[in-house]
Motif scaffolding. Sequence first.
Motif, mmCIF file in Angstrom:
data_model
loop_
_atom_site.group_PDB
_atom_site.id
_atom_site.type_symbol
_atom_site.label_atom_id
_atom_site.label_comp_id
_atom_site.label_asym_id
_atom_site.label_seq_id
_atom_site.Cartn_x
_atom_site.Cartn_y
_atom_site.Cartn_z
ATOM 1 N N ILE A 9 -39.305 46.975 16.704
ATOM 2 C CA ILE A 9 -38.769 45.624 16.558
ATOM 3 C C ILE A 9 -38.330 45.129 17.928
ATOM 4 O O ILE A 9 -38.066 45.918 18.834
ATOM 5 N N GLN A 10 -38.277 43.815 18.067
ATOM 6 C CA GLN A 10 -37.818 43.214 19.318
ATOM 7 C C GLN A 10 -36.504 42.502 19.053
ATOM 8 O O GLN A 10 -36.472 41.486 18.353
ATOM 9 N N GLN A 11 -35.409 43.039 19.590
ATOM 10 C CA GLN A 11 -34.121 42.373 19.456
ATOM 11 C C GLN A 11 -34.051 41.204 20.436
ATOM 12 O O GLN A 11 -34.526 41.307 21.567
ATOM 13 N N HIS A 147 -27.923 36.440 17.250
ATOM 14 C CA HIS A 147 -28.615 37.736 17.318
ATOM 15 C C HIS A 147 -29.674 37.792 16.216
ATOM 16 O O HIS A 147 -29.395 37.563 15.039
ATOM 17 N N TYR A 149 -33.958 39.610 15.311
ATOM 18 C CA TYR A 149 -35.015 40.506 15.772
ATOM 19 C C TYR A 149 -36.329 40.140 15.106
ATOM 20 O O TYR A 149 -36.361 39.519 14.040
ATOM 21 N N HIS A 151 -40.482 41.429 14.177
ATOM 22 C CA HIS A 151 -41.473 42.491 14.084
ATOM 23 C C HIS A 151 -42.805 41.854 13.696
ATOM 24 O O HIS A 151 -42.859 40.671 13.321
ATOM 25 N N THR A 186 -33.138 40.540 25.648
ATOM 26 C CA THR A 186 -34.096 41.015 24.645
ATOM 27 C C THR A 186 -34.489 42.447 24.977
ATOM 28 O O THR A 186 -34.479 42.846 26.153
#
Length: 315
Positions: A9-11, A147, A149, A151, A186
């Motif tokens: 995943i990309q926060q 915040h 995320y 995917h 990120t």
Amino acid sequence: MEARPMTEIQQVLWELRMDYIGHPYYVSGNAILHALGHHLDPETHAAVSASHGVFVPGQFGAFPEEHTQSGIRPYLGSGLPEVEAYDDLFLQREALHPWLLDTRARDALNTHDLRVHGGHPTLAHETIMGRREDQRKQQQTTKWYVHAYLHANDPTVLPLGEDVLEGLQFGGKRNYGYGEVELKDTQMVSLDELDYSRLEDAETYLVELVTPFVLESEYPNAHDQDVPWWWKEDRRNLREREEKVLMQREVYNLQTVDHGQVVAYEDDRPVETAKSGILRVGSHSKYGFGELRVKPVEPCSNQCQDSEKNPKVTE
């Protein structure tokens, strides 16, 4: 481009630069996907899924006990801490912000300030609090962050570049400048490489609904859902709320199990459930609904005692 496993995943952490008009609890995953659609080609956009964006105050805070890091950090909410274990993922995804210091006005810093522009109530992009006249500075400013995320079902899609994540706007009245955000931080996180030992060592678990779980949807061809069989609850014991999604100018109603509730867990695969809960379950999970957190019940803890006294736990 290097192929990445789909369990990454990309926060993303954005700083609010202008007041926000919209849902008081979060920026929906649908709104985030809509904003990204202006920067992505249709194929890439279709492959991306987004979580709800949780509002986070940039304040002094302390890492919770279950986090792999410890101690007090200045402006803990304004950056993305390292993620080594499953519990680290949720530091900035709890609306109560339990990491805020008790020595500060945490009850006031926990929620957005409200401002009215042209008759429209907005969530302020910063909270300004006055201080005593004898103190060096007469006011203290807390900035707010979002915040979320991402995917993707295509392992080559992530990470999205900073040029894609920068310059977005969320919420209503965007043509007038509201909801503008600036990319703050990120990072990529591999779910397969996280430490799940707290879950593996436990025998009893609870499931917390981080975002609403969709039961019924007016959206065409969306299938209604039952309460998952691995929840030790049935529908009449759960608090529900109505949500809406906007698709191509059409509004569709969703009947959901409200977020924030905690239910007992009855399955025997907590780690697999935990990974599924991060990527979300149920209808409209692509748009942020159905995010779950699995929590181990510590023996003799207050959490365990409360569960034993009241096995049907709802909040």
